[in-house]
Design a protein around this motif. Sequence first.
Motif, short mmCIF file in Angstrom:
data_model
loop_
_atom_site.label_atom_id
_atom_site.label_comp_id
_atom_site.label_asym_id
_atom_site.label_seq_id
_atom_site.Cartn_x
_atom_site.Cartn_y
_atom_site.Cartn_z
N PRO A 161 21.69 -8.81 -30.87
CA PRO A 161 21.66 -7.35 -30.69
C PRO A 161 21.14 -6.93 -29.32
CG PRO A 161 19.74 -8.03 -31.94
CD PRO A 161 20.51 -9.29 -31.61
N GLU A 162 22.01 -6.95 -28.33
CA GLU A 162 21.61 -6.48 -27.01
C GLU A 162 21.42 -4.97 -26.97
OE1 GLU A 162 20.94 -8.02 -23.67
OE2 GLU A 162 20.26 -9.31 -25.30
N CYS A 163 21.74 -4.30 -28.09
CA CYS A 163 21.39 -2.89 -28.24
C CYS A 163 19.88 -2.70 -28.24
CB CYS A 163 21.98 -2.34 -29.54
SG CYS A 163 21.54 -3.30 -31.01
N LEU A 164 19.11 -3.77 -28.48
CA LEU A 164 17.66 -3.71 -28.47
C LEU A 164 17.07 -4.00 -27.09
CD1 LEU A 164 16.91 -5.60 -31.83
CD2 LEU A 164 17.21 -3.14 -31.45
N GLN A 165 17.94 -4.25 -26.12
CA GLN A 165 17.49 -4.51 -24.76
C GLN A 165 16.98 -3.22 -24.13
OE1 GLN A 165 16.05 -6.42 -22.39
NE2 GLN A 165 17.56 -7.89 -23.20
N LEU A 209 34.18 1.77 -35.56
CA LEU A 209 33.30 2.68 -36.29
C LEU A 209 32.82 2.04 -37.59
CD1 LEU A 209 35.24 6.04 -35.76
CD2 LEU A 209 33.01 5.44 -34.77
N ARG A 210 33.70 1.36 -38.28
CA ARG A 210 33.30 0.68 -39.52
C ARG A 210 32.27 -0.41 -39.24
NH1 ARG A 210 36.21 1.63 -44.10
NH2 ARG A 210 38.12 2.88 -43.89
N ALA A 211 32.44 -1.10 -38.13
CA ALA A 211 31.46 -2.13 -37.77
C ALA A 211 30.11 -1.51 -37.45
CB ALA A 211 31.98 -2.94 -36.57
N MET A 212 30.10 -0.35 -36.80
CA MET A 212 28.86 0.36 -36.54
C MET A 212 28.14 0.67 -37.85
SD MET A 212 30.17 3.07 -33.64
CE MET A 212 28.67 4.07 -33.69
N VAL A 269 21.49 0.06 -34.47
CA VAL A 269 22.42 1.11 -34.06
C VAL A 269 23.29 0.56 -32.93
CG1 VAL A 269 22.64 3.37 -32.98
CG2 VAL A 269 20.89 2.98 -34.72
N LEU A 270 24.61 0.64 -33.12
CA LEU A 270 25.56 0.23 -32.08
C LEU A 270 26.40 1.42 -31.66
CD1 LEU A 270 26.89 -3.17 -33.49
CD2 LEU A 270 25.00 -2.79 -31.89
N GLY A 326 23.86 0.04 -27.71
CA GLY A 326 23.59 0.94 -28.82
C GLY A 326 23.39 2.39 -28.42
N ASN A 327 23.95 2.79 -27.28
CA ASN A 327 23.75 4.17 -26.82
C ASN A 327 24.84 5.09 -27.37
OD1 ASN A 327 21.37 3.85 -25.13
ND2 ASN A 327 22.67 2.54 -23.86
N ALA A 328 24.77 5.33 -28.68
CA ALA A 328 25.75 6.17 -29.36
C ALA A 328 25.27 7.62 -29.42
CB ALA A 328 25.99 5.65 -30.77
N ASP A 329 26.15 8.55 -29.09
CA ASP A 329 25.83 9.95 -29.31
C ASP A 329 25.67 10.19 -30.81
OD1 ASP A 329 25.70 10.91 -26.76
OD2 ASP A 329 27.72 11.74 -26.71
N PRO A 330 24.76 11.09 -31.22
CA PRO A 330 24.53 11.33 -32.65
C PRO A 330 25.80 11.69 -33.42
CG PRO A 330 22.77 12.31 -31.37
CD PRO A 330 23.79 11.82 -30.39
N GLU A 331 26.67 12.50 -32.82
CA GLU A 331 27.88 12.90 -33.55
C GLU A 331 28.83 11.72 -33.77
OE1 GLU A 331 28.46 14.49 -29.25
OE2 GLU A 331 26.83 14.19 -30.70
#
Length: 324
Positions: free
Chosen positions: A41-45, A265-268, A278-279, A309-314
């Motif tokens: 999870p490089e989203c945690l970087q 989106l399904r994978a997220m 969060v991806l 993991g920088n996804a906009d909330p929407e």
Amino acid sequence: MSTLQMIESAAERLKGHVRETPLLSSPFIDELAGRRVLVKPECLQHTGSFKFRGAWSAISALGEAERQSGVIAYSSGNHAQGVAYAAAQHGISSVIIMPSDAPQLKINNTRALGGEVVLYDRANESREEIGEALAAERGLTLIRPYDEPQVIAGQGTTGLEIARQATALGVTQADVLVCCGGGGLTSGIALALEGHAPGLRPRPCEPEGFDDVKRSLATGQIQANKATSGNLCDAILTPQPGDLTFPILNRLCGPGLSVTEEEALRAMAQAFLRLKIVLEPGGAVSLAAALYRGTEIEGDTVIVVASGGNADPEVFGKALEFLT
């Protein structure tokens, strides 16, 4: 050209500054994929993506005079944040050229991290031309997002960690799925695995309709995308593979994989539900390939690099709708 030695040197400079991300697993993900899935999870970087690695590597490799003059970068958001934060940590200024249609979260974060943001129209303007002009005008050093040897070296430290972690788990043969735009992360990982875990085969993953790397690998020549916008996977939408990255990809990677926007989106949604991470769409295409392109993957184990993991909330809310 980046080399294994450059990657190992970058790893030394990154010590104490970069997070070593783990390999995560879930029996629910394994069942859905039909094989063992290990997710890095490089989203945690720092700054929410692997891009901090390359940014720190490139800036830390500059001479003192170059650093103090400041740096400039162009990016849809993740490289932008990585460079802005790495520059701030070095006490220097940064100018970041970003498309006006980039997620607002990424634009806001880049400014908050200390970057001076210059917006452009990616449909009608060239970020490369803007970047080179501003660099010359202000005496800034350009840190390219992927076609930059020290950036590739920094991203390659992800591969060093994968090699070490996979060995500790007894995994010596596996496909390593990597979210791929210009190829900096994928080529860096490929070089690291070639040197430290040759049984692990990197495979680039992209959104359908923007699969220039997949097509380039299939033909052996660089292929371009017809468009560079119009997909939720904005983080990995690039015109074509890099001139520096493609020879590495062509030599070391297996066939490319591509997934639909809905599959990303399904994978997220599955990453949130089963792995508690969060991806963003572009950071989830590798997991989507593991989950929904299983017939194109070899072996009992697959390693997935969840790159950001920088996804906009929407957008994240749209992904979670697939859980209902």
